[in-house]
Enzyme design. Structure first.
Site, short mmCIF file in Angstrom:
data_model
loop_
_atom_site.label_atom_id
_atom_site.label_comp_id
_atom_site.label_asym_id
_atom_site.label_seq_id
_atom_site.Cartn_x
_atom_site.Cartn_y
_atom_site.Cartn_z
N GLU A 52 -1.30 3.21 -22.95
CA GLU A 52 -2.36 2.33 -22.44
C GLU A 52 -3.53 2.19 -23.40
O GLU A 52 -4.21 1.17 -23.41
CB GLU A 52 -2.84 2.81 -21.07
CG GLU A 52 -1.83 2.60 -19.94
CD GLU A 52 -0.84 3.76 -19.81
OE1 GLU A 52 -0.83 4.64 -20.69
OE2 GLU A 52 -0.09 3.76 -18.82
N PHE A 114 -0.48 11.16 -5.37
CA PHE A 114 0.23 11.10 -6.64
C PHE A 114 -0.35 9.99 -7.52
O PHE A 114 -0.53 8.86 -7.08
CB PHE A 114 1.72 10.85 -6.39
CG PHE A 114 2.51 10.72 -7.68
CD1 PHE A 114 2.58 11.79 -8.57
CD2 PHE A 114 3.14 9.54 -8.01
CE1 PHE A 114 3.28 11.68 -9.76
CE2 PHE A 114 3.84 9.41 -9.20
CZ PHE A 114 3.91 10.48 -10.07
N GLN A 115 -0.62 10.32 -8.75
CA GLN A 115 -1.21 9.39 -9.72
C GLN A 115 -2.52 8.77 -9.23
O GLN A 115 -2.83 7.63 -9.52
CB GLN A 115 -0.21 8.30 -10.14
CG GLN A 115 0.93 8.88 -10.96
CD GLN A 115 1.73 7.83 -11.71
OE1 GLN A 115 1.86 6.71 -11.26
NE2 GLN A 115 2.28 8.22 -12.87
N LYS A 164 -2.97 -0.43 -4.06
CA LYS A 164 -1.66 -1.06 -3.91
C LYS A 164 -1.54 -1.86 -2.61
O LYS A 164 -0.92 -2.92 -2.59
CB LYS A 164 -0.58 0.03 -3.97
CG LYS A 164 0.81 -0.54 -4.17
CD LYS A 164 1.84 0.55 -4.46
CE LYS A 164 3.21 -0.08 -4.66
NZ LYS A 164 4.23 0.93 -4.97
N MET A 483 -12.43 11.25 -44.61
CA MET A 483 -13.87 11.31 -44.37
C MET A 483 -14.28 12.71 -43.92
O MET A 483 -15.35 13.20 -44.29
CB MET A 483 -14.27 10.26 -43.34
CG MET A 483 -15.75 9.97 -43.29
SD MET A 483 -16.40 9.40 -44.88
CE MET A 483 -16.43 7.63 -44.65
#
Lengths: 586, 184
Positions: A52, A114-115, A164, A483
């Site tokens: 993502e 969940f999630q 959802k 760097m």
């Protein structure tokens, strides 16, 4: 007419009505209804990413190269948390983005389902604004408002968290209204005319003026860049820019001083230090620009044009603030200037221009050429030479290669340079290049990368292969986090703690394993041919350019110093510049 | 060129803000929506601003507006940033620095529980009367007083109650409104 449809269909309809053509995303349990709606239409193209974070950087590259809002779609929980880096990046660089996140069904919110994660809580401080939509009838208007907020004023990322059950529910669709008349959000775009007049008056009398421009000019749209060029032409003043503003003014113009700041050019930084009038257009006095605040341009009158009132006097106290959109303010400046004089003030500021020419003659970007190893600066110069007649978009990762790209690649047009400026996100460049290529299928898109940064989001190369996006990943491979290594040399007695990568993948084999082309080059004599091979290949390429390992990125303003105390390339040993007392400070 | 001078040895340039700090009361008009308090409080913590007192309540129900009163302590430069950063939040309608705009009316309410017997009870009641504190609950061993006023008055009352058997105190935090006919 209001129409009934499911929440998921409302999302798709709203995106279409907002002119969205591409979405970057990754499916998951809490966004399946939206993915089902995507499946049943063919107007929106969905780019399936590998992680993502990649989706967010793609949306950033897409947005910055087109001026449109980048759109991201991810699932709840880990989908949302993985997007946080890109959201923060977009916030700091003022990139318009709308990120749709799935959420567990409303009755389960707060139950550690969940999630589940507190997406609005987590993203509250890394977005311009965010929403949790609990009623399906509010969904359409929320999405329209999100696009308006993301793109207007100082642009930024907006998150819409959609449970959802809301995606399944039947609701009413509302079309976007032509003008979102928001109750409390009203960005000021038109600068105060009195203040602009005053600024022009200062410009007419300045002896040592300099334009200091930033990402705001690019965000204001291509017209703003044209107006900037016109104003510079009219006044005859020299111009420098921040990293985010590169391309707004052409690097080939003689009035161009190069980038300013920590790794800016000698002439740009000395012009900033010694000027008597600084005209800041769309930049925010970032600490990489100012160096020591108490020694920053001590004798100048500072004009600051910014669309965000909170940027005024945040880091540097300015004398004449102008709140407004760069395009509008530049347009007024040009118009008022024309009513006062027709000739540029080149002759009147001759001593200043002569001084600048002296600084330029120091040639601060010179480097020791080599016939044995490829110098990273040389690699970028050869790359720039090879693509100079093509419509090219450059992205970068973060580190030495990023600064070298800014120093050695000449940018002529706005929206052609995509880089992570404010947040400094390693791993930005490869996915950003994918996003740019999605928007400009026929253009040449090159990610100038470092071997360390590029490994952070390497998996998105696979996305490029899947969608036939022929990005070129030009890796300056010095086997160090360059760097970090440079700072360790400068500040920590050359103790290279954890900055050397013991095990770097074989990028040629890696590219082939993912279905692209890999090219390796170590010999400076073979560089041009290798670059030509890369450009000729009609598909994604990982270009492993082995460069000298311990090259430092110079010039550099060391910590705690003023603009006129730069380290130039003739300083052989940068490790002894800062004394023990200095090192012991935080 | 390249004077090898002292440096901070850090990637950041630190300069100390030496200006005097001031206490200011801000009035913030916001949409009364879920999460608004978290937005305001989150902004203060994220940017390192101080909150001395914070009160929130809906004030215009039909418009869905709440008024938040924040008391903060900061230098003038930071105070201006606090105001500008608050104004950047999308659901924020207006921010007024009441302290900067002239003398505002400031009030606070406290409930003060005092337990005791004998002469102390008499003295407690006498002081409460002097401070115009109302008895809102009483038992044979205790009183609960309701007192409103400026924070300094409430603090004085509380300190007087300590030797007389102060048990506990709750305070609303400051609310403030500008004087004169103008509204926000």
């Amino acid at each position: 007419m209001a129409e009934k449809m499911t929440g998921a269909e409302i999302v798709i309809q709203a995106l279409k009505d907002q002119g969205v053509e591409h979405i970057f995303g990754y499916p998951g349990g809490a966004v399946l209804p939206i993915y089902d709606a995507i499946f049943q239409q063919d107007k929106l193209e969905h780019i399936l990413v590998r992680h993502e974070q990649g989706a967010t950087h793609m949306a950033e590259g897409y947005a910055r190269s087109t001026g449109k809002v980048g759109v991201v779609l991810v699932t709840s929980g880990p989908g949302a948390t993985n997007a946080v880096t890109g959201l923060t990046d977009a916030l700091l660089d003022s990139i318009p983005m709308v990120c749709l996140t799935g959420q567990v069904p409303t009755p389960l919110i707060g139950s550690d389902a969940f999630q589940e994660c507190d997406t609005v809580g987590i993203t509250r401080n890394c977005t311009k604004h965010n929403y949790l939509v609990k009623q399906v009838d509010e969904l359409a208007q929320t999405i329209h408002e999100a696009f308006y907020i993301a793109a207007s004023g100082r642009p930024g990322p907006v998150v819409i968290d959609i449970p959802k059950d809301v995606q399944f529910a039947l609701g009413t669709y509302f079309k976007p209204t032509s003008q979102t008349d928001h109750q409390s959000y009203r960005p000021q775009t038109e600068g105060d005319l009195g203040a602009i007049n005053e600024a022009v008056e200062l410009m007419l009398n300045a002896q040592r003026p300099v334009f200091y421009t930033g990402g705001g000019v690019i965000n204001a749209g291509p017209k703003a860049s044209e107006l900037l060029r016109e104003l510079v032409e009219l006044t005859g003043f020299p111009v420098t820019s921040t990293l985010m503003g590169l391309g707004a003014f052409p690097a080939s113009d003689e009035k161009w001083l190069g980038m300013l700041g920590m790794h800016g050019t000698y002439e740009a930084n000395l012009a900033m230090h010694d000027c008597d009038l600084m005209i800041n257009i769309g930049a925010r006095f970032d600490d990489r620009i100012t160096g020591r605040i108490d020694a920053f341009s001590p004798n100048s009158t500072k004009v600051h044009v910014d669309i965000d009132p909170s940027s005024i006097n945040k880091n540097v106290i300015c004398d004449l603030p102008i709140i407004g959109d760069c395009e509008h303010v530049l347009e007024e400046m040009v118009r008022i200037w024309r009513t006062k004089t027709n000739a540029p003030r080149t002759d009147e500021i001759k001593p200043w221009l002569t001084k600048i020419a002296d600084w330029k003659s120091v040639d601060c970007l010179r480097y020791e050429p080599s016939t044995d190893v490829i110098k990273p600066q040389f690699a970028i110069e050869r790359l720039a030479e090879a693509v100079k007649d093509r419509d090219v978009y450059i992205t970068t990762e973060v580190g030495q290669h990023q600064m070298w790209a800014a120093q050695y690649f000449p940018f002529e047009k706005p929206n052609r340079f995509m880089t992570s400026g404010g947040l400094g996100t390693m791993g930005y460049g490869l996915p950003a290049a994918v996003g740019v290529q999605v928007a400009h299928r026929d253009a040449l898109v090159i990610d100038i990368a470092g071997e360390a940064s590029v490994q952070m989001t390497m998996q998105e190369f696979s996305t490029a292969v899947q969608f036939r996006l022929p990005i070129k990943v030009f890796i300056l491979n010095n086997e160090y986090m360059g760097m970090v290594r440079q700072w360790q040399e400068l500040l920590h007695g050359s103790r290279y703690s954890q900055s050397y990568s013991q095990s770097i993948p074989d990028f040629v084999k890696l590219a082939e394993a993912m279905g692209g082309r890999g090219i390796r080059v170590e010999d400076p004599e073979k560089l041009d041919a290798a670059i030509a091979e890369m450009l000729d290949y009609d598909g994604p390429v990982l270009f492993d350019c082995r460069v000298s390992k311990q090259e430092n990125c110079l010039p550099m303003i060391p910590s705690g110093k003023a603009h006129n105390e730069m380290i130039l390339p003739d300083t052989a040993d940068i490790g002894n510049i800062i004394d023990e007392k200095g090192k012991s400070l935080v | 060129m390249n004077p090898h001078l002292r440096a901070s040895g850090s990637a950041y340039f630190l300069t100390k803000d030496t200006s005097e700090i001031e206490r200011h009361t801000l009035s913030v008009l916001v949409d009364n929506e879920p999460g608004i308090l978290a937005r305001i409080a989150g902004l203060f913590s994220a940017r390192g601003f101080n909150i001395d007192s914070l009160t929130v309540s809906e004030t215009e129900h039909e418009k869905g507006l709440s008024r938040i009163t924040v008391v903060t302590v900061a230098s003038p430069k930071v105070l201006s940033q606090i105001k500008l950063q608050l104004e950047r939040l999308i659901p924020v309608h207006k921010v007024h620095d009441l302290t900067a705009e002239g003398k505002a009316l400031e009030r606070e309410l406290a409930l003060v529980k005092v337990a005791g017997a004998g002469e102390n009870r008499v003295e407690t009641l006498r002081l409460a009367e002097a401070f115009r504190a109302q008895v809102v609950d009483a038992s044979t061993e205790s009183f609960v007083f309701e007192i409103t006023g400026k924070p300094s008055k409430i603090e004085q009352f509380i300190s007087l109650m300590v030797p007389l058997g102060l048990v506990e105190v709750v305070r609303t935090g400051l609310v403030a409104i500008s004087r004169g006919p103008e509204g926000m």
